[in-house]
Design a protein around this motif. Structure first.
Motif: not given
Ligand code: ADP
Length: 261
Positions: A160, A163-164, A192, A211, A224, A227
């Motif tokens: 994640n 990705k984000y 991050d 999400r 979604g 997590l």
């Protein structure tokens, strides 16, 4: 039956009575059980053909290499990457159906926490050139739990973070030892410097299917579920998982686990 109690107020807003009603929820429960069964069955049904296609693609890749057909070899690698994505989506659905059915069986044992972090970080680092994962780990401790499942949580938080944060190149991973209510815990965090999570969404981020929408968030693929699965795995271990937002952008996801007494 579901019982609903509601207060009855008089003109002065004093409670004068409590009214109780019952609601037959048998049908609702049956429907939800059918949905869980369908989810379990559907994900099993999807898993088999995908595993077979993956094997065929690998055979195809090998023969393309032997025939020195570069285009076919490159294509088959791309196909494999897509199949791997599909496989992890299906694995997420399977995990959710296990969680919902109370069948997330943990294989618990003592294991070295830093060793797990090291191997996961090295594995994930190999998948990205744009991001550098920097480790700041305390002295290692033994944790009692399901090593693969906890590894899965770490993988998820790290993927994640990658990705984000499409623009940024550093991701920090750290561990801390804390003592809370007379119990020693290890806290693991991934930080991050990416797109971050709007404050309004933070409370619900660990919910199933939740999400963030709006902005350009929709350009990131996902169901979604990641997590939600992470938080269930950590909860099953008696730990906690949380999110801190940073004003300067990006997010910090952490979980804590109890250490051996
Ligand atoms: P998904 O597979 O959709 O990414 P997750 O359950 O892993 O599902 O995450 C839920 C949502 O939380 C994501 O859709 C995304 O909006 C947000 N999110 C998760 N991790 C991060 C992160 N490191 N930075 C920004 N947003 C994140």
């Amino acid at each position: 039956y579901d019982y609903i109690f509601s207060p009855v107020f008089d003109a002065n807003n004093e409670i004068v009575a409590v009214a109780g009603t019952t609601r037959d929820i048998t049908e609702m429960r049956q429907l939800s059980e059918q949905k869980d069964e369908f989810l379990a069955m559907a994900s099993h049904e999807l898993k088999t053909p995908v595993t077979v296609i993956k094997a065929y693609t690998q055979i195809f890749h090998r023969s393309a290499q032997e025939a020195n057909d570069k285009q076919a070899a490159a294509l088959s690698l791309k196909m494999e990457a897509q199949i791997d994505k599909l496989t992890s989506r299906i694995a997420e659905l399977l995990d959710v159906s296990r969680i919902q059915g109370g069948k997330l069986h943990l294989q618990e044992k003592h294991f070295d926490f830093n060793e797990l972090i090291d191997s996961v970080v090295e594995e994930i680092q190999r998948t990205t050139q744009r991001h550098q994962i920097i480790r700041r780990l305390t002295t290692s401790k033994k944790v009692f739990g399901d090593q693969d499942r906890i590894g899965q949580v770490v993988i998820n938080l790290l993927t994640n973070a990658i990705k984000y944060s499409p623009q940024s190149d550093v991701i920090y991973v750290y561990t801390k030892l804390v003592n809370e209510n007379q119990r020693d815990r290890i806290v693991f965090s991934v930080e991050d410097f990416g797109i971050g999570i709007p404050e309004a969404d933070q409370e619900r981020i660990f919910e199933r299917f939740y999400r963030v929408t709006g902005g350009n968030q929709n350009t990131y693929p996902g169901l979604g579920l990641g997590l939600y699965i992470c938080s269930e795995i950590i909860k099953w271990h008696g730990g906690t998982i949380w999110l801190e937002n940073k004003k300067e952008g990006g997010s910090i996801f952490s979980f804590s686990l109890l250490l051996k007494k």
